[in-house]
Design a protein around this motif. Structure first.
Motif, PDB file in Angstrom:
ATOM      1  N   ARG A  91      -7.527  15.996  -0.729  1.00  0.00           N
ATOM      2  CA  ARG A  91      -6.797  15.101  -1.622  1.00  0.00           C
ATOM      3  C   ARG A  91      -7.772  14.187  -2.372  1.00  0.00           C
ATOM      4  O   ARG A  91      -8.860  13.887  -1.874  1.00  0.00           O
ATOM      5  N   LEU A 106       0.833  -1.201   0.000  1.00  0.00           N
ATOM      6  CA  LEU A 106       0.000   0.000   0.000  1.00  0.00           C
ATOM      7  C   LEU A 106       0.870   1.254   0.000  1.00  0.00           C
ATOM      8  O   LEU A 106       0.552   2.244  -0.672  1.00  0.00           O
ATOM      9  N   HIS A 107       1.962   1.210   0.719  1.00  0.00           N
ATOM     10  CA  HIS A 107       2.882   2.343   0.728  1.00  0.00           C
ATOM     11  C   HIS A 107       3.468   2.572  -0.668  1.00  0.00           C
ATOM     12  O   HIS A 107       3.576   3.711  -1.128  1.00  0.00           O
ATOM     13  N   ALA A 113      -5.838   4.441   3.814  1.00  0.00           N
ATOM     14  CA  ALA A 113      -4.429   4.099   4.022  1.00  0.00           C
ATOM     15  C   ALA A 113      -3.871   4.773   5.267  1.00  0.00           C
ATOM     16  O   ALA A 113      -2.842   4.343   5.795  1.00  0.00           O
ATOM     17  N   ALA A 130       2.104   1.901  -3.485  1.00  0.00           N
ATOM     18  CA  ALA A 130       1.077   2.401  -4.394  1.00  0.00           C
ATOM     19  C   ALA A 130       0.740   3.870  -4.148  1.00  0.00           C
ATOM     20  O   ALA A 130       0.376   4.582  -5.092  1.00  0.00           O
ATOM     21  N   LEU A 131       0.859   4.337  -2.922  1.00  0.00           N
ATOM     22  CA  LEU A 131       0.389   5.676  -2.577  1.00  0.00           C
ATOM     23  C   LEU A 131       1.492   6.644  -2.166  1.00  0.00           C
ATOM     24  O   LEU A 131       1.211   7.798  -1.856  1.00  0.00           O
ATOM     25  N   ILE A 135       3.310   7.993   2.839  1.00  0.00           N
ATOM     26  CA  ILE A 135       1.872   8.100   2.563  1.00  0.00           C
ATOM     27  C   ILE A 135       1.416   9.420   3.170  1.00  0.00           C
ATOM     28  O   ILE A 135       1.466   9.585   4.389  1.00  0.00           O
ATOM     29  N   SER A 188      -9.549   5.368  -5.686  1.00  0.00           N
ATOM     30  CA  SER A 188      -8.988   4.139  -5.129  1.00  0.00           C
ATOM     31  C   SER A 188      -7.836   3.649  -5.995  1.00  0.00           C
ATOM     32  O   SER A 188      -7.807   3.871  -7.218  1.00  0.00           O
ATOM     33  N   VAL A 189      -6.896   2.969  -5.338  1.00  0.00           N
ATOM     34  CA  VAL A 189      -5.805   2.321  -6.057  1.00  0.00           C
ATOM     35  C   VAL A 189      -5.879   0.826  -5.757  1.00  0.00           C
ATOM     36  O   VAL A 189      -6.327   0.412  -4.688  1.00  0.00           O
ATOM     37  N   ARG A 194       4.361   9.366  -1.743  1.00  0.00           N
ATOM     38  CA  ARG A 194       4.730  10.628  -2.363  1.00  0.00           C
ATOM     39  C   ARG A 194       5.995  11.138  -1.685  1.00  0.00           C
ATOM     40  O   ARG A 194       6.225  10.877  -0.513  1.00  0.00           O
ATOM     41  N   HIS A 229      -8.158   3.737  -0.863  1.00  0.00           N
ATOM     42  CA  HIS A 229      -7.843   5.125  -1.163  1.00  0.00           C
ATOM     43  C   HIS A 229      -7.023   5.720  -0.028  1.00  0.00           C
ATOM     44  O   HIS A 229      -6.805   5.094   1.008  1.00  0.00           O
ATOM     45  N   LEU A 230      -6.568   6.929  -0.232  1.00  0.00           N
ATOM     46  CA  LEU A 230      -5.598   7.545   0.660  1.00  0.00           C
ATOM     47  C   LEU A 230      -6.123   7.681   2.088  1.00  0.00           C
ATOM     48  O   LEU A 230      -5.382   7.492   3.055  1.00  0.00           O
TER      49      LEU A 230
END
Length: 240
Positions: free
Chosen positions: A144, A112-113, A162, A115-116, A136, A148-149, A118, A158-159
């Motif tokens: 924001r 998950l980290h 997360a 994928a999201l 994240i 969903s990812v 920054r 989604h963020l």
């Protein structure tokens, strides 16, 4: 006369049997009370540890330090006063730092980290200055995107989701009732009852007292979980 003598002997045998059963029941109630107390204390300590983790980028070291502080009450035996408290804290920290014991981060995961994540300019505990890190994000979540990812296992997140921190804790509770401690340990280590969470506690259940303060004896695994919302950006140092 012989029959009466035999009956008196039978009464003594029955008394001994009942007395032994009574002692076993009393010891079981005492040990069960200690296990329940440990479970309740661990639940509270795990929640406090998760709160600390939410403020410290989901890093395990601060959480395990807080978990040890919360479980120190179970290690306050022996010397009293400030010296006894310091020794109790040392025993709790030694137990938490043993392999397989302490805090495990269940969510967010490393996938998950990835994928999201920054790039963000942050300051981590132990670092002297700010630095760029892949995190994240936790700031301005209400503005924001909520798209969903899909991560590697097919889960859509989604963020906002997360930024939920879920942790699990494992603590090894030392059994103290003679004979009953061996019986409980024998049961939980049989193939039918054996589990991964009991394995580190079984490893502690052999040998003499350890130099780090962990006492010899038979240990039973006790677990806890907690979920909190992150208050800082999540780094991937301790994610699995």
């Amino acid at each position: 006369m012989r029959v009466a003598h035999q009956q008196r002997g039978q009464g003594a045998v029955e008394f001994m049997v009942v007395f032994v059963l009574f002692l076993a029941l009393l010891g079981g109630l005492f040990e069960m009370t200690r296990v329940i107390r440990c479970k309740l204390l661990l639940r509270s300590a795990t929640f406090e540890a998760a709160r600390v983790g939410a403020m410290h980028h989901a890093r395990r070291a601060p959480m395990e330090a807080e978990l040890a502080n919360g479980m120190t009450a179970l290690q306050t035996f022996g010397a009293r006063g400030p010296e006894g408290l310091v020794a109790a804290q040392a025993r709790a920290r030694a137990l938490v730092s043993a392999p397989g014991i302490g805090i495990r981060i269940l969510h967010p995961t490393a996938a998950l980290h990835t994928a999201l994540a920054r790039s963000q300019w942050i300051h981590l505990d132990g670092d002297d200055t700010y630095a760029w890190a892949q995190v994240i994000p936790n700031d301005n979540l209400q503005w924001r995107p909520r798209d969903s990812v899909t991560i590697a296992d097919g889960t859509e997140v989604h963020l906002q989701d997360a930024n939920l921190l879920k942790v699990a804790s494992v603590w090894c509770h030392r059994l103290v009732v003679p004979a009953l401690d061996r019986l409980i340990h024998a049961v939980v280590t049989t193939p039918a009852w054996a589990s991964d969470r009991q394995s580190p506690c079984t490893a502690l259940s052999s040998g003499p007292d350890r130099p780090d303060g962990i006492a010899a004896g038979y240990y039973l695994a006790v677990t806890g979980t907690a979920i909190v919302r992150m208050q800082s950006a999540v780094v991937d140092d301790d994610l699995s």
